[in-house]
Design a protein around this motif. Structure first.
Motif, PDB file in Angstrom:
ATOM      1  N   PRO A 123      34.020  43.045  37.776  1.00 38.59           N
ATOM      2  CA  PRO A 123      33.410  41.803  38.246  1.00 38.59           C
ATOM      3  C   PRO A 123      31.882  41.843  38.256  1.00 38.59           C
ATOM      4  O   PRO A 123      31.238  40.873  37.867  1.00 38.59           O
ATOM      5  CB  PRO A 123      33.982  41.636  39.655  1.00 38.59           C
ATOM      6  N   GLU A 124      31.288  42.939  38.691  1.00 40.21           N
ATOM      7  CA  GLU A 124      29.818  43.062  38.706  1.00 40.21           C
ATOM      8  C   GLU A 124      29.239  42.960  37.294  1.00 40.21           C
ATOM      9  O   GLU A 124      28.214  42.320  37.083  1.00 40.21           O
ATOM     10  CB  GLU A 124      29.384  44.396  39.320  1.00 40.21           C
ATOM     11  N   THR A 125      29.907  43.589  36.348  1.00 40.91           N
ATOM     12  CA  THR A 125      29.442  43.569  34.963  1.00 40.91           C
ATOM     13  C   THR A 125      29.538  42.161  34.390  1.00 40.91           C
ATOM     14  O   THR A 125      28.583  41.665  33.773  1.00 40.91           O
ATOM     15  CB  THR A 125      30.258  44.549  34.105  1.00 40.91           C
ATOM     16  N   ALA A 126      30.665  41.521  34.588  1.00 42.72           N
ATOM     17  CA  ALA A 126      30.849  40.155  34.091  1.00 42.72           C
ATOM     18  C   ALA A 126      29.825  39.211  34.714  1.00 42.72           C
ATOM     19  O   ALA A 126      29.211  38.397  34.019  1.00 42.72           O
ATOM     20  CB  ALA A 126      32.266  39.671  34.383  1.00 42.72           C
ATOM     21  N   ALA A 127      29.617  39.336  36.011  1.00 42.98           N
ATOM     22  CA  ALA A 127      28.652  38.477  36.705  1.00 42.98           C
ATOM     23  C   ALA A 127      27.244  38.726  36.181  1.00 42.98           C
ATOM     24  O   ALA A 127      26.500  37.780  35.905  1.00 42.98           O
ATOM     25  CB  ALA A 127      28.722  38.707  38.214  1.00 42.98           C
ATOM     26  N   TRP A 128      26.856  39.984  36.032  1.00 38.18           N
ATOM     27  CA  TRP A 128      25.509  40.320  35.574  1.00 38.18           C
ATOM     28  C   TRP A 128      25.251  39.811  34.164  1.00 38.18           C
ATOM     29  O   TRP A 128      24.228  39.174  33.895  1.00 38.18           O
ATOM     30  CB  TRP A 128      25.276  41.825  35.653  1.00 38.18           C
ATOM     31  N   LEU A 129      26.159  40.107  33.244  1.00 38.32           N
ATOM     32  CA  LEU A 129      25.947  39.705  31.854  1.00 38.32           C
ATOM     33  C   LEU A 129      25.875  38.192  31.718  1.00 38.32           C
ATOM     34  O   LEU A 129      25.037  37.668  30.976  1.00 38.32           O
ATOM     35  CB  LEU A 129      27.044  40.283  30.961  1.00 38.32           C
ATOM     36  N   CYS A 130      26.704  37.479  32.442  1.00 32.36           N
ATOM     37  CA  CYS A 130      26.670  36.014  32.354  1.00 32.36           C
ATOM     38  C   CYS A 130      25.456  35.437  33.062  1.00 32.36           C
ATOM     39  O   CYS A 130      24.892  34.440  32.609  1.00 32.36           O
ATOM     40  CB  CYS A 130      27.964  35.417  32.892  1.00 32.36           C
TER      41      CYS A 130
ATOM     42  N   ARG B 131      38.522  35.323  39.993  1.00 31.76           N
ATOM     43  CA  ARG B 131      37.468  34.337  40.252  1.00 31.76           C
ATOM     44  C   ARG B 131      36.716  34.693  41.534  1.00 31.76           C
ATOM     45  O   ARG B 131      35.489  34.677  41.562  1.00 31.76           O
ATOM     46  CB  ARG B 131      38.073  32.937  40.344  1.00 31.76           C
ATOM     47  N   GLU B 132      37.443  35.015  42.574  1.00 31.03           N
ATOM     48  CA  GLU B 132      36.809  35.378  43.848  1.00 31.03           C
ATOM     49  C   GLU B 132      35.969  36.645  43.710  1.00 31.03           C
ATOM     50  O   GLU B 132      34.876  36.730  44.269  1.00 31.03           O
ATOM     51  CB  GLU B 132      37.871  35.547  44.924  1.00 31.03           C
ATOM     52  N   ALA B 133      36.479  37.620  42.964  1.00 34.40           N
ATOM     53  CA  ALA B 133      35.756  38.885  42.804  1.00 34.40           C
ATOM     54  C   ALA B 133      34.455  38.675  42.024  1.00 34.40           C
ATOM     55  O   ALA B 133      33.408  39.210  42.403  1.00 34.40           O
ATOM     56  CB  ALA B 133      36.637  39.911  42.096  1.00 34.40           C
ATOM     57  N   VAL B 134      34.510  37.891  40.948  1.00 32.82           N
ATOM     58  CA  VAL B 134      33.297  37.638  40.159  1.00 32.82           C
ATOM     59  C   VAL B 134      32.324  36.779  40.966  1.00 32.82           C
ATOM     60  O   VAL B 134      31.113  37.017  40.943  1.00 32.82           O
ATOM     61  CB  VAL B 134      33.640  36.994  38.796  1.00 32.82           C
ATOM     62  N   ALA B 135      32.830  35.807  41.711  1.00 35.60           N
ATOM     63  CA  ALA B 135      31.970  34.962  42.552  1.00 35.60           C
ATOM     64  C   ALA B 135      31.270  35.802  43.615  1.00 35.60           C
ATOM     65  O   ALA B 135      30.067  35.618  43.872  1.00 35.60           O
ATOM     66  CB  ALA B 135      32.789  33.849  43.192  1.00 35.60           C
ATOM     67  N   ALA B 136      31.982  36.728  44.221  1.00 31.27           N
ATOM     68  CA  ALA B 136      31.374  37.595  45.233  1.00 31.27           C
ATOM     69  C   ALA B 136      30.309  38.493  44.612  1.00 31.27           C
ATOM     70  O   ALA B 136      29.234  38.693  45.193  1.00 31.27           O
ATOM     71  CB  ALA B 136      32.457  38.434  45.917  1.00 31.27           C
ATOM     72  N   ALA B 137      30.588  39.014  43.429  1.00 32.52           N
ATOM     73  CA  ALA B 137      29.604  39.851  42.731  1.00 32.52           C
ATOM     74  C   ALA B 137      28.358  39.039  42.394  1.00 32.52           C
ATOM     75  O   ALA B 137      27.237  39.515  42.571  1.00 32.52           O
ATOM     76  CB  ALA B 137      30.220  40.442  41.467  1.00 32.52           C
ATOM     77  N   LEU B 138      28.559  37.822  41.946  1.00 36.91           N
ATOM     78  CA  LEU B 138      27.428  36.953  41.603  1.00 36.91           C
ATOM     79  C   LEU B 138      26.575  36.665  42.834  1.00 36.91           C
ATOM     80  O   LEU B 138      25.342  36.697  42.774  1.00 36.91           O
ATOM     81  CB  LEU B 138      27.953  35.661  40.978  1.00 36.91           C
ATOM     82  N   LEU B 139      27.201  36.437  43.954  1.00 37.89           N
ATOM     83  CA  LEU B 139      26.476  36.185  45.203  1.00 37.89           C
ATOM     84  C   LEU B 139      25.668  37.412  45.631  1.00 37.89           C
ATOM     85  O   LEU B 139      24.532  37.286  46.092  1.00 37.89           O
ATOM     86  CB  LEU B 139      27.450  35.768  46.305  1.00 37.89           C
ATOM     87  N   ARG B 140      26.247  38.602  45.440  1.00 36.68           N
ATOM     88  CA  ARG B 140      25.504  39.833  45.773  1.00 36.68           C
ATOM     89  C   ARG B 140      24.309  40.016  44.845  1.00 36.68           C
ATOM     90  O   ARG B 140      23.241  40.422  45.279  1.00 36.68           O
ATOM     91  CB  ARG B 140      26.419  41.057  45.678  1.00 36.68           C
ATOM     92  N   LEU B 141      24.503  39.723  43.572  1.00 33.20           N
ATOM     93  CA  LEU B 141      23.431  39.914  42.590  1.00 33.20           C
ATOM     94  C   LEU B 141      22.308  38.892  42.731  1.00 33.20           C
ATOM     95  O   LEU B 141      21.141  39.221  42.553  1.00 33.20           O
ATOM     96  CB  LEU B 141      24.002  39.814  41.171  1.00 33.20           C
ATOM     97  N   ALA B 142      22.671  37.652  43.016  1.00 34.32           N
ATOM     98  CA  ALA B 142      21.699  36.549  43.039  1.00 34.32           C
ATOM     99  C   ALA B 142      21.937  35.687  44.280  1.00 34.32           C
ATOM    100  O   ALA B 142      22.477  34.588  44.186  1.00 34.32           O
ATOM    101  CB  ALA B 142      21.832  35.723  41.764  1.00 34.32           C
ATOM    102  N   PRO B 143      21.519  36.177  45.443  1.00 36.19           N
ATOM    103  CA  PRO B 143      21.834  35.468  46.686  1.00 36.19           C
ATOM    104  C   PRO B 143      21.202  34.085  46.833  1.00 36.19           C
ATOM    105  O   PRO B 143      21.685  33.275  47.623  1.00 36.19           O
ATOM    106  CB  PRO B 143      21.328  36.425  47.778  1.00 36.19           C
ATOM    107  N   ARG B 144      20.155  33.799  46.075  1.00 36.82           N
ATOM    108  CA  ARG B 144      19.514  32.472  46.168  1.00 36.82           C
ATOM    109  C   ARG B 144      19.857  31.562  44.984  1.00 36.82           C
ATOM    110  O   ARG B 144      19.225  30.526  44.790  1.00 36.82           O
ATOM    111  CB  ARG B 144      17.991  32.640  46.285  1.00 36.82           C
TER     112      ARG B 144
END
Length: 111
Positions: A45-52, A8-21
């Motif tokens: 995590p980056e892939t999961a965050a991006w696709l979702c 959860r933390e890894a995907v959340a961090a990836a999501l924050l990097r991808l979409a900071p706002r």
């Protein structure tokens, strides 16, 4: 349990990097979707965050589902909502936008 928290933390961090706002309530919904998707359990995590992130933006911030309901096939619907999807991604601070070619070869299984 610990492994789930780390994921959860890894995907959340990836999501924050991808979409900071990205607003917090949107981030929570996307994160929940990424963690619940059986097809993304083994994804980076980056892939999961991006696709979702892309799937969420497409379903929530465009007319994608309405176009499907109107009988458009998935590729056509994706074509017609591309600009709206990229506008949503841009508003969230995403630097990588979706191209027409990417919509043709997406295999996220998330619609």
């Amino acid at each position: 349990m610990d492994r789930h928290l780390n994921r959860r933390e890894a995907v959340a961090a990836a999501l924050l990097r991808l979409a900071p706002r990205l607003p917090e309530f949107e981030a929570g919904a996307i994160l929940d979707r990424a963690l619940a998707s059986p097809s993304l359990r083994g994804a980076a995590p980056e892939t999961a965050a991006w696709l979702c992130l892309v799937a969420y933006g497409r379903h929530v911030f465009t007319d994608y589902d309405a176009l499907l309901d109107d009988g458009y096939d998935r590729d056509s619907a994706r074509h017609f909502v591309l600009d709206d999807l990229n506008a949503a991604l841009g508003a969230w601070g995403v630097r990588r936008l979706i191209s027409e070619e990417e919509t043709d070869r997406e295999t996220d299984g998330e619609g």
